[in-house]
Enzyme design. Sequence first.
Site, short mmCIF file in Angstrom:
data_model
loop_
_atom_site.label_atom_id
_atom_site.label_comp_id
_atom_site.label_asym_id
_atom_site.label_seq_id
_atom_site.Cartn_x
_atom_site.Cartn_y
_atom_site.Cartn_z
N LYS A 22 3.89 3.26 11.70
CA LYS A 22 4.20 3.94 10.44
C LYS A 22 3.30 3.46 9.31
CE LYS A 22 7.87 2.93 7.10
NZ LYS A 22 7.26 2.25 6.10
N ASN A 23 3.21 2.15 9.11
CA ASN A 23 2.50 1.67 7.92
C ASN A 23 0.98 1.81 8.04
OD1 ASN A 23 4.88 1.28 6.60
ND2 ASN A 23 4.99 -0.92 6.99
N ARG A 93 7.12 5.50 -0.55
CA ARG A 93 6.42 4.37 -1.16
C ARG A 93 4.90 4.55 -1.03
NH1 ARG A 93 6.81 0.66 -4.90
NH2 ARG A 93 5.44 -1.09 -4.51
N CYS A 117 12.06 1.40 -0.77
CA CYS A 117 13.27 0.68 -0.42
C CYS A 117 13.55 -0.31 -1.54
CB CYS A 117 13.05 -0.13 0.85
SG CYS A 117 13.01 0.83 2.35
N ARG A 122 9.06 -3.91 -7.29
CA ARG A 122 7.92 -3.55 -6.45
C ARG A 122 6.75 -3.10 -7.33
NH1 ARG A 122 9.58 -0.72 -0.85
NH2 ARG A 122 7.50 -1.45 -0.42
N PRO A 123 6.15 -4.05 -8.04
CA PRO A 123 5.07 -3.68 -8.95
C PRO A 123 3.81 -3.25 -8.20
CG PRO A 123 5.33 -6.07 -8.86
CD PRO A 123 6.42 -5.49 -8.02
N ILE A 124 2.91 -2.53 -8.90
CA ILE A 124 1.63 -2.17 -8.29
C ILE A 124 0.47 -2.63 -9.19
CG2 ILE A 124 2.47 -0.25 -6.85
CD1 ILE A 124 1.27 1.65 -9.01
N GLN A 126 -1.47 -5.09 -8.92
CA GLN A 126 -2.68 -5.54 -8.21
C GLN A 126 -3.54 -4.35 -7.76
OE1 GLN A 126 -3.42 -8.98 -8.06
NE2 GLN A 126 -1.67 -8.86 -9.46
N ASP A 307 9.34 -7.27 7.54
CA ASP A 307 9.97 -6.04 8.04
C ASP A 307 10.77 -6.27 9.32
OD1 ASP A 307 8.84 -4.81 5.88
OD2 ASP A 307 7.21 -3.85 6.99
N ARG A 399 13.06 7.61 8.64
CA ARG A 399 11.78 7.52 7.97
C ARG A 399 10.78 6.73 8.79
NH1 ARG A 399 12.76 4.07 3.75
NH2 ARG A 399 10.59 3.74 4.27
C1 EPZ Z 1 4.06 -2.83 2.59
O1 EPZ Z 1 4.64 -2.67 1.30
C2 EPZ Z 1 4.98 -2.13 3.56
N1 EPZ Z 1 5.09 -0.73 3.19
C3 EPZ Z 1 6.35 -2.79 3.57
O2 EPZ Z 1 7.08 -2.22 4.63
C4 EPZ Z 1 6.19 -4.29 3.87
O3 EPZ Z 1 7.44 -4.92 3.71
C5 EPZ Z 1 5.18 -4.92 2.92
O4 EPZ Z 1 3.92 -4.20 2.96
C6 EPZ Z 1 4.87 -6.39 3.28
O5 EPZ Z 1 4.40 -6.47 4.60
C7 EPZ Z 1 4.13 0.12 3.51
O6 EPZ Z 1 3.14 -0.22 4.14
C8 EPZ Z 1 4.31 1.53 3.10
P1 EPZ Z 1 2.98 -5.65 -0.64
P2 EPZ Z 1 3.79 -3.00 0.03
O7 EPZ Z 1 2.12 -5.04 -1.66
O8 EPZ Z 1 2.35 -2.71 0.30
C9 EPZ Z 1 4.15 -8.20 -4.58
C10 EPZ Z 1 8.88 -1.21 5.68
O9 EPZ Z 1 10.05 -1.57 5.94
N2 EPZ Z 1 3.21 -7.29 -5.28
O10 EPZ Z 1 2.33 -6.37 0.50
O11 EPZ Z 1 4.41 -2.31 -1.11
C11 EPZ Z 1 5.40 -7.45 -4.10
O12 EPZ Z 1 6.36 -7.35 -5.11
C12 EPZ Z 1 8.28 -1.48 4.34
O13 EPZ Z 1 8.17 -0.59 6.49
C13 EPZ Z 1 2.97 -7.47 -6.64
O14 EPZ Z 1 3.53 -8.34 -7.28
O15 EPZ Z 1 4.00 -4.57 -0.09
C14 EPZ Z 1 5.82 -8.30 -2.91
O16 EPZ Z 1 6.56 -9.40 -3.38
C15 EPZ Z 1 9.24 -2.11 3.38
N3 EPZ Z 1 2.07 -6.63 -7.24
C16 EPZ Z 1 4.48 -8.82 -2.34
O17 EPZ Z 1 3.54 -8.68 -3.40
C17 EPZ Z 1 1.42 -5.65 -6.57
O18 EPZ Z 1 0.61 -4.93 -7.17
C18 EPZ Z 1 3.96 -8.05 -1.12
O19 EPZ Z 1 3.98 -6.65 -1.37
C19 EPZ Z 1 1.69 -5.47 -5.20
C20 EPZ Z 1 2.59 -6.31 -4.57
#
Ligand code: EPZ
Length: 430
Positions: A22-23, A93, A117, A122-124, A126, A307, A399
């Site tokens: 999926k991811n 997402r 979820c 869940r900031p973006i 970065q 996950d 999903r």
């Molecule tokens: C991806 O989410 C996955 N989703 C998530 O899977 C997974 O839990 C996560 O990676 C970690 O492996 C998808 O691929 C669609 P991150 P993502 O950016 O990319 C912080 C599932 O169940 N952060 O790696 O959104 C954030 O808050 C889902 O399949 C910032 O602070 O996760 C978190 O604490 C749920 N600022 C950490 O980093 C940012 O700009 C990791 O988040 C981005 C992230």
Amino acid sequence: MTKYLIHGGKPLHGTIEISGAKNAAVAIIPAALLVDGKCRIENVPQISDVTLILQILQDLGADVRAVNRTTVEIDCSHIRNKPVPYELARKIRASYYLVGALLGRFGRAQVPPPGGCNLGGRPIDQHIKGFIAMGAEVEVHSGLIDARMPGGRLSGGQVYLDMVSVGATMNIMLAAALADGLTIIENAAKEPHIVDLANFLNSMGANIMGAGTDVIKVRGVKSLRGGSYSIIPDQIEAGTYMAAVAAAGGEVLIQNVIPKHLDSITAKLLEMGVDVEELDDAVLVRRTGPISRANVKTMPYPGFPTDMQPQIAACLCLARGTSVLTEGVWESRYRYVDEFRRMGAKIQVDGKVAVIEGVEQLTGAPVHACDLRAGAAMIVAGLAARGDTEIGGIYHIERGYENIVEKLSSVGADIQILYQPDDETQSQAG
Ligand code: EPZ
């Protein structure tokens, strides 16, 4: 509301085939926006997140054709640059990948902030930091992330991620593929789907080096050409079935996996007294004896995946002794704990730490899936529990898991779908 009904307590026996990841799929499909020509993508999982992302591409004018159940052809030669509809973007997402892809292709992206979820904040930031490092201007207004590059084409930049982020790493790779010059991503995520996206883009003519390490270098190219690519198997889907066998007992061959991607899950299950045998493209999982307690801390790859945290928690609820679970990626991922308690689990949560005291037996109960992996964990718990477990909120599960009821039934699980009118469709994606 449609539900799953599980009559638990039956060990699992047989073979399960794992679908595409999926991811990886939810990033590779938007990556097709960067390609001038037809992309043939194989091993695409049939899940609702994929349906949604394909709908978004179609809305932008992509020609999308299903070749067979798991293969899709996407031609983005004639797409238009317009805002992504809120109704579609908010449900998934991964709609954030459209920012990188559209910015790379057109120098402008207007995408509603993604849903997701509820795992805490869940900031973006970065992702945005990366786009700015490539010269883009990014504003959030009128319910849109509006990213634009004066002059149209991004220029290579250097970005150090403040935390390891899967989404930011992939989004910056997407934006950088067609940029002028070299982009360097430091402290990059190393998940298998990062490597898969790089392999997809490289097979279409991109020049990405270092994916799978913490420094990724993307040398922008003028254009990408069409081609054919097969998505990797889903590490988390495989891990979920491994957890199901661990919890319910039995012996199942889990096929079409890359065993290396499962190393952290395999290691933890072995520690818990579950037999896992690695074969070329399969793992054989067997549990006949008791489950031993274990401590688990989730971390970015190659650490134990967040996950898989709720699913391993379901197993630890049945372990001998007390286990400590620490969430190392998300602010909070324990919303499922109250549901587990209804089934007789003994869990105390304090911030990012959950202490699980193993019980002899879980008992079936009505529960609600509060997100995708929590829902998967309720299935794992329900398969092991005595009596009936009725799981609501299954749109979350659908999903991310292709044919989960059929796959589990084929190994002897007593699980069925209870169709009821007025189904919920308000999915928020992860
Ligand atoms: C991806 O989410 C996955 N989703 C998530 O899977 C997974 O839990 C996560 O990676 C970690 O492996 C998808 O691929 C669609 P991150 P993502 O950016 O990319 C912080 C599932 O169940 N952060 O790696 O959104 C954030 O808050 C889902 O399949 C910032 O602070 O996760 C978190 O604490 C749920 N600022 C950490 O980093 C940012 O700009 C990791 O988040 C981005 C992230």
